[in-house]
Design a protein around this motif. Structure first.
Motif, PDB file in Angstrom:
ATOM      1  N   GLN A   1       0.828  -1.206   0.000  1.00 35.23           N
ATOM      2  CA  GLN A   1       0.000   0.000   0.000  1.00 35.23           C
ATOM      3  C   GLN A   1       0.862   1.256   0.000  1.00 35.23           C
ATOM      4  N   LEU A   2       1.946   1.255   0.755  1.00 32.63           N
ATOM      5  CA  LEU A   2       2.871   2.384   0.740  1.00 32.63           C
ATOM      6  C   LEU A   2       3.505   2.559  -0.630  1.00 32.63           C
ATOM      7  N   LEU A   3       3.928   1.450  -1.236  1.00 30.25           N
ATOM      8  CA  LEU A   3       4.655   1.523  -2.505  1.00 30.25           C
ATOM      9  C   LEU A   3       3.747   1.970  -3.648  1.00 30.25           C
ATOM     10  N   LEU A   4       2.546   1.394  -3.745  1.00 35.58           N
ATOM     11  CA  LEU A   4       1.640   1.817  -4.807  1.00 35.58           C
ATOM     12  C   LEU A   4       1.138   3.240  -4.564  1.00 35.58           C
ATOM     13  N   GLY A   5       0.995   3.623  -3.299  1.00 35.99           N
ATOM     14  CA  GLY A   5       0.635   5.003  -2.990  1.00 35.99           C
ATOM     15  C   GLY A   5       1.700   5.979  -3.455  1.00 35.99           C
ATOM     16  N   ALA A   6       2.965   5.623  -3.241  1.00 33.76           N
ATOM     17  CA  ALA A   6       4.062   6.483  -3.685  1.00 33.76           C
ATOM     18  C   ALA A   6       4.088   6.596  -5.209  1.00 33.76           C
ATOM     19  N   PHE A   7       3.878   5.475  -5.888  1.00 37.93           N
ATOM     20  CA  PHE A   7       3.876   5.485  -7.357  1.00 37.93           C
ATOM     21  C   PHE A   7       2.720   6.325  -7.900  1.00 37.93           C
ATOM     22  N   SER A   8       1.523   6.111  -7.372  1.00 38.44           N
ATOM     23  CA  SER A   8       0.345   6.839  -7.851  1.00 38.44           C
ATOM     24  C   SER A   8       0.488   8.335  -7.592  1.00 38.44           C
ATOM     25  N   ALA A   9       1.025   8.700  -6.436  1.00 37.68           N
ATOM     26  CA  ALA A   9       1.206  10.112  -6.111  1.00 37.68           C
ATOM     27  C   ALA A   9       2.175  10.779  -7.073  1.00 37.68           C
ATOM     28  N   ALA A  10       3.280  10.102  -7.366  1.00 41.22           N
ATOM     29  CA  ALA A  10       4.271  10.674  -8.280  1.00 41.22           C
ATOM     30  C   ALA A  10       3.695  10.851  -9.680  1.00 41.22           C
ATOM     31  N   LEU A  11       2.972   9.847 -10.144  1.00 40.17           N
ATOM     32  CA  LEU A  11       2.429   9.900 -11.504  1.00 40.17           C
ATOM     33  C   LEU A  11       1.381  10.997 -11.646  1.00 40.17           C
ATOM     34  N   LEU A  12       0.408  11.035 -10.751  1.00 40.25           N
ATOM     35  CA  LEU A  12      -0.681  12.006 -10.878  1.00 40.25           C
ATOM     36  C   LEU A  12      -0.225  13.431 -10.580  1.00 40.25           C
ATOM     37  N   SER A  13       0.679  13.576  -9.630  1.00 37.04           N
ATOM     38  CA  SER A  13       1.192  14.915  -9.349  1.00 37.04           C
ATOM     39  C   SER A  13       1.999  15.445 -10.529  1.00 37.04           C
ATOM     40  N   SER A  14       2.716  14.569 -11.215  1.00 36.30           N
ATOM     41  CA  SER A  14       3.483  14.988 -12.394  1.00 36.30           C
ATOM     42  C   SER A  14       2.564  15.383 -13.538  1.00 36.30           C
ATOM     43  N   LEU A  15       1.474  14.639 -13.713  1.00 40.76           N
ATOM     44  CA  LEU A  15       0.558  14.912 -14.823  1.00 40.76           C
ATOM     45  C   LEU A  15      -0.264  16.181 -14.595  1.00 40.76           C
ATOM     46  N   THR A  16      -0.681  16.407 -13.354  1.00 43.25           N
ATOM     47  CA  THR A  16      -1.575  17.532 -13.068  1.00 43.25           C
ATOM     48  C   THR A  16      -0.858  18.737 -12.478  1.00 43.25           C
ATOM     49  N   HIS A  17       0.401  18.558 -12.077  1.00 43.48           N
ATOM     50  CA  HIS A  17       1.168  19.615 -11.415  1.00 43.48           C
ATOM     51  C   HIS A  17       0.459  20.110 -10.146  1.00 43.48           C
ATOM     52  N   ASN A  18      -0.195  19.173  -9.466  1.00 45.05           N
ATOM     53  CA  ASN A  18      -0.937  19.494  -8.246  1.00 45.05           C
ATOM     54  C   ASN A  18      -0.671  18.408  -7.204  1.00 45.05           C
ATOM     55  N   PRO A  19      -0.021  18.745  -6.092  1.00 45.59           N
ATOM     56  CA  PRO A  19       0.290  17.707  -5.101  1.00 45.59           C
ATOM     57  C   PRO A  19      -0.956  17.127  -4.434  1.00 45.59           C
ATOM     58  N   PHE A  20      -2.034  17.897  -4.346  1.00 43.33           N
ATOM     59  CA  PHE A  20      -3.245  17.377  -3.721  1.00 43.33           C
ATOM     60  C   PHE A  20      -3.886  16.285  -4.577  1.00 43.33           C
ATOM     61  N   VAL A  21      -3.811  16.429  -5.903  1.00 43.82           N
ATOM     62  CA  VAL A  21      -4.293  15.356  -6.784  1.00 43.82           C
ATOM     63  C   VAL A  21      -3.425  14.115  -6.600  1.00 43.82           C
ATOM     64  N   GLY A  22      -2.117  14.331  -6.450  1.00 45.53           N
ATOM     65  CA  GLY A  22      -1.232  13.202  -6.173  1.00 45.53           C
ATOM     66  C   GLY A  22      -1.571  12.514  -4.868  1.00 45.53           C
ATOM     67  N   LEU A  23      -1.941  13.297  -3.859  1.00 37.52           N
ATOM     68  CA  LEU A  23      -2.318  12.729  -2.565  1.00 37.52           C
ATOM     69  C   LEU A  23      -3.573  11.871  -2.690  1.00 37.52           C
ATOM     70  N   ILE A  24      -4.555  12.364  -3.440  1.00 42.92           N
ATOM     71  CA  ILE A  24      -5.775  11.577  -3.664  1.00 42.92           C
ATOM     72  C   ILE A  24      -5.443  10.298  -4.434  1.00 42.92           C
ATOM     73  N   GLY A  25      -4.554  10.413  -5.415  1.00 42.31           N
ATOM     74  CA  GLY A  25      -4.133   9.226  -6.153  1.00 42.31           C
ATOM     75  C   GLY A  25      -3.454   8.206  -5.259  1.00 42.31           C
TER      76      GLY A  25
END
Length: 422
Positions: free
Chosen positions: A157-181
């Motif tokens: 859960q930690l590892l996939l959370g880290a991956f999803s956060a990095a991907l979505l934050s990079s795409l949207t340039h928004n850390p809160f979207v990365g957090l939700i991801g």
């Protein structure tokens, strides 16, 4: 403990109280005192140890050898006190163990910092930072096991959370979207765990281990196939900035450590309080504890056991996913293979050491984070301890904490046991 005594003359059964002496904690304290004393005796260090508290406070300098042996003397007294308590059929007080631990760490730092400098504020700040993923993982573990499901998949859960956060934050340039991801990523792992453990009655520990291996392989493949070739667009997450709280951040020592942090750290403080209060003071908490302790009784009063377990495992996964987001949205500027480095298992150890209580588990996570940061400080101070041992330090502390102080504790009675209605 209470036992049945022989029947009395009138045929009634009498209850007798059998008292036990608890020597486990005193023995652990004695062993720690002996090891620390042996270190000071066979690897003596002289000079002056300096502690830098804060920019607003003067440095504190103490003589290394004298202070070290004074600390050992105090540890001997506390150990003797704990043995006396055990001999008198009393469990050693919690404050005694805490004071012993603080003194032991202080004495070790005095020895390690001979003719060197210990930046206290930086040490504590680093400990908090390293503890954040552990605290979120531990909270997820507490909720899952309180609901009756052993959450061995915290690492995944930690590892996939880290991956999803990095991907979505990079795409949207928004850390809160990365957090939700990250929360969604943690929930995906939790969904698979819940489906197999609750619906299909597969052994929960086996499912958790398999999920950890699966997520490690999946994120590693996606990292090589997707993130590396498109690093500038897919692996450049926008990170959270620090938010300095006026006035509170100016408090010496504590202020910079607690009140000059990022959004995820402040969320951690709130989450610990909310989970601790809700688990013991709300209807939700009562139902969670009921399905984890006695699912048959919970079912009898109308609580839907398996749906309650399912949704709480999902909640636990979302919380653990936030811990994964800390890696890529605060700590490291991009995702890397296996970047969680087994911290999910240390979070699981914090759950056990914390006796499945949110606050105790969070404090245990802080202890392990402090041990990790202490390892980094010892490397900087160039202590005569081999570097291999310093790399082992966080894990040695974990083993000693769980084996030495947790003792034979009982978790939720129905944890790990599937519930079949009827």
């Amino acid at each position: 403990m209470t036992a049945l005594a022989p029947t009395a003359a009138d045929g009634t059964v009498q209850l007798a109280t059998v008292r036990e002496r608890h020597f486990k904690v005193p023995i652990v304290l004695a062993a720690a005192t002996v090891l620390l004393g042996a270190l000071f005796l066979f690897v003596p260090r002289d000079g002056t140890s300096t502690f830098r508290l804060d920019g607003a406070l003067a440095d504190i300098a103490v003589p290394t050898a004298l202070t070290s042996w004074i600390v050992v003397g105090l540890l001997v007294l506390l150990t003797a006190w704990s043995f006396f308590d055990a001999w008198m059929y009393r469990k050693p007080a919690l404050w005694l163990t805490i004071v012993f631990g603080v003194l032991a760490v202080f004495g070790f730092l005095v020895w390690a910092a001979a003719d060197g400098l210990v930046p206290v504020t930086s040490l504590l700040y680093g400990a908090i930072s390293l503890s954040v993923p552990l605290v979120f993982g531990a909270l997820g573990g507490v909720i899952g096991e309180r609901a009756g499901v052993v959450n061995v998949a915290i690492e995944g859960q930690l590892l996939l959370g880290a991956f999803s956060a990095a991907l979505l934050s990079s795409l949207t340039h928004n850390p809160f979207v990365g957090l939700i991801g990250a929360m969604i990523g943690g929930m995906l792992v939790a969904f698979v765990l819940a489906a197999f453990a609750i619906k299909y009655l597969v052994d929960q520990v086996i499912v958790g281990v398999v999920l950890n291996v699966l997520v490690t392989g999946l994120t590693g493949f996606l990292y090589s196939a997707m993130l590396v070739p498109n690093e500038d667009t897919l692996n450049r997450p926008v990170r959270f900035d620090r938010w300095e709280i006026p006035l509170l951040s100016d408090i010496p020592i504590v202020g910079p450590v607690l009140f000059n942090q990022t959004f995820i750290v402040y969320l951690m403080f709130v989450m610990v309080g909310v989970v601790a209060w809700s688990l013991y003071r709300t209807k939700w908490g009562l139902r969670v504890r009921a399905v984890g302790e006695h699912p048959q009784a919970a079912d009898t009063v109308g609580i839907r056991v398996n749906p309650t377990r399912f949704w709480n495992v999902m909640l636990a996964g979302a919380i653990a996913g936030i811990g994964g987001a800390y890696f890529t949205l605060v700590s490291v500027p991009q995702f890397g293979k296996e970047m969680t480095a087994g911290l999910g298992f240390i979070a699981l150890a914090a759950v056990i050491f914390g006796r499945w209580d949110p606050i105790r588990a969070s404090l245990a996570a802080l202890l392990f984070g402090f041990a990790t940061n202490l390892q980094n400080l010892l490397t900087v101070l160039k202590t005569p301890i081999p570097s291999e041992f310093m790399l082992m330090l966080p894990y040695v502390v974990t083993i000693l904490a769980v084996a030495g102080f947790a003792g034979q504790i009982r978790g939720p009675a129905a944890a790990g046991k599937p519930y079949i209605k009827g």
